[in-house]
Design a protein around this motif. Structure first.
Motif, PDB file in Angstrom:
ATOM      1  N   VAL A  52       0.863  -1.181   0.000  1.00  0.00           N
ATOM      2  CA  VAL A  52       0.000   0.000   0.000  1.00  0.00           C
ATOM      3  C   VAL A  52       0.897   1.227   0.000  1.00  0.00           C
ATOM      4  N   VAL A  53       0.612   2.151  -0.914  1.00  0.00           N
ATOM      5  CA  VAL A  53       1.430   3.352  -1.092  1.00  0.00           C
ATOM      6  C   VAL A  53       0.532   4.582  -0.999  1.00  0.00           C
ATOM      7  N   SER A  54       0.938   5.555  -0.172  1.00  0.00           N
ATOM      8  CA  SER A  54       0.224   6.835  -0.145  1.00  0.00           C
ATOM      9  C   SER A  54       0.865   7.765  -1.174  1.00  0.00           C
ATOM     10  N   GLN A  55       0.013   8.531  -1.870  1.00  0.00           N
ATOM     11  CA  GLN A  55       0.474   9.453  -2.909  1.00  0.00           C
ATOM     12  C   GLN A  55       0.011  10.859  -2.547  1.00  0.00           C
ATOM     13  N   GLY A  56       0.959  11.688  -2.108  1.00  0.00           N
ATOM     14  CA  GLY A  56       0.634  13.002  -1.573  1.00  0.00           C
ATOM     15  C   GLY A  56      -0.129  13.903  -2.515  1.00  0.00           C
ATOM     16  N   ILE A  57       0.486  14.309  -3.601  1.00  0.00           N
ATOM     17  CA  ILE A  57      -0.168  15.241  -4.521  1.00  0.00           C
ATOM     18  C   ILE A  57      -1.338  14.561  -5.225  1.00  0.00           C
ATOM     19  N   GLY A  58      -1.239  13.270  -5.467  1.00  0.00           N
ATOM     20  CA  GLY A  58      -2.329  12.522  -6.088  1.00  0.00           C
ATOM     21  C   GLY A  58      -3.521  12.327  -5.174  1.00  0.00           C
ATOM     22  N   GLN A  59      -3.371  12.636  -3.889  1.00  0.00           N
ATOM     23  CA  GLN A  59      -4.419  12.502  -2.880  1.00  0.00           C
ATOM     24  C   GLN A  59      -5.130  11.155  -2.973  1.00  0.00           C
ATOM     25  N   SER A  60      -4.307  10.101  -2.921  1.00  0.00           N
ATOM     26  CA  SER A  60      -4.856   8.752  -2.978  1.00  0.00           C
ATOM     27  C   SER A  60      -3.911   7.774  -2.316  1.00  0.00           C
ATOM     28  N   VAL A  61      -4.445   6.586  -2.084  1.00  0.00           N
ATOM     29  CA  VAL A  61      -3.668   5.452  -1.618  1.00  0.00           C
ATOM     30  C   VAL A  61      -3.910   4.341  -2.625  1.00  0.00           C
ATOM     31  N   VAL A  62      -2.837   3.708  -3.065  1.00  0.00           N
ATOM     32  CA  VAL A  62      -2.940   2.665  -4.081  1.00  0.00           C
ATOM     33  C   VAL A  62      -2.421   1.344  -3.508  1.00  0.00           C
ATOM     34  N   ALA A  63      -3.085   0.246  -3.877  1.00  0.00           N
ATOM     35  CA  ALA A  63      -2.645  -1.099  -3.497  1.00  0.00           C
ATOM     36  C   ALA A  63      -1.955  -1.725  -4.703  1.00  0.00           C
ATOM     37  N   LEU A  64      -0.796  -2.327  -4.462  1.00  0.00           N
ATOM     38  CA  LEU A  64      -0.007  -2.943  -5.528  1.00  0.00           C
ATOM     39  C   LEU A  64       0.229  -4.418  -5.238  1.00  0.00           C
ATOM     40  N   ASP A  65       0.265  -5.203  -6.289  1.00  0.00           N
ATOM     41  CA  ASP A  65       0.663  -6.601  -6.180  1.00  0.00           C
ATOM     42  C   ASP A  65       2.173  -6.622  -5.929  1.00  0.00           C
ATOM     43  N   PRO A  66       2.648  -7.262  -4.862  1.00  0.00           N
ATOM     44  CA  PRO A  66       4.083  -7.230  -4.561  1.00  0.00           C
ATOM     45  C   PRO A  66       4.954  -7.992  -5.566  1.00  0.00           C
TER      46      PRO A  66
END
Length: 136
Positions: A56-70
């Protein structure tokens, strides 16, 4: 690099690069970049949710949190957040807390569906009280 997380077995390091807006998967044994993906704007923080086997990655300017397959670093899902999401914390394998520095709040999301293909529902936001000022 601004932040990194390790896989539960210690084999992989996942490193955030704000200048390139990317996540790199680095093989700890060889030190080489095994995979890399470009994200939206300004990745800030990354955690590995072991029981869900998802990054799980937070994206500051994108104002979102994204889930990624490791394994592949493919995007699985994302959720919109408040202003400038930064720190992330998981609790009880049920809740994902997102520190939103731009709005001085913490939001809570609830992962839904299959652990490997999560969807999130933003549930609530807790706002920190203003800092008391000292009298001069």
């Amino acid at each position: 690099p601004v932040h990194m997380a390790l896989s539960p077995d210690g084999r992989w390091a996942y490193v955030l690069d704000q200048q390139r807006n990317s996540v790199s998967r680095i093989d700890i044994l060889s030190g080489s970049i095994d995979a890399q993906v470009r994200l939206d704007y300004e990745p800030n923080y990354i955690i590995y949710l072991e029981k869900r086997n998802v990054l799980v990655v937070s994206q500051g300017i994108g104002q979102s949190v994204v889930a990624l397959d490791p394994e592949t670093l493919d995007s699985l899902t994302s959720v919109s957040t408040g202003l400038m999401p930064a720190g992330l914390a998981e609790w009880d394998d049920r809740y994902l807390y997102i520190a939103e520095s731009g709005s001085n709040s913490v939001s809570r999301t609830i992962p839904r569906s299959e652990p490997s293909k999560p969807t999130w529902q933003r549930r609530s936001s807790l706002t920190a009280p203003p800092t008391p000022c000292e009298a001069s």
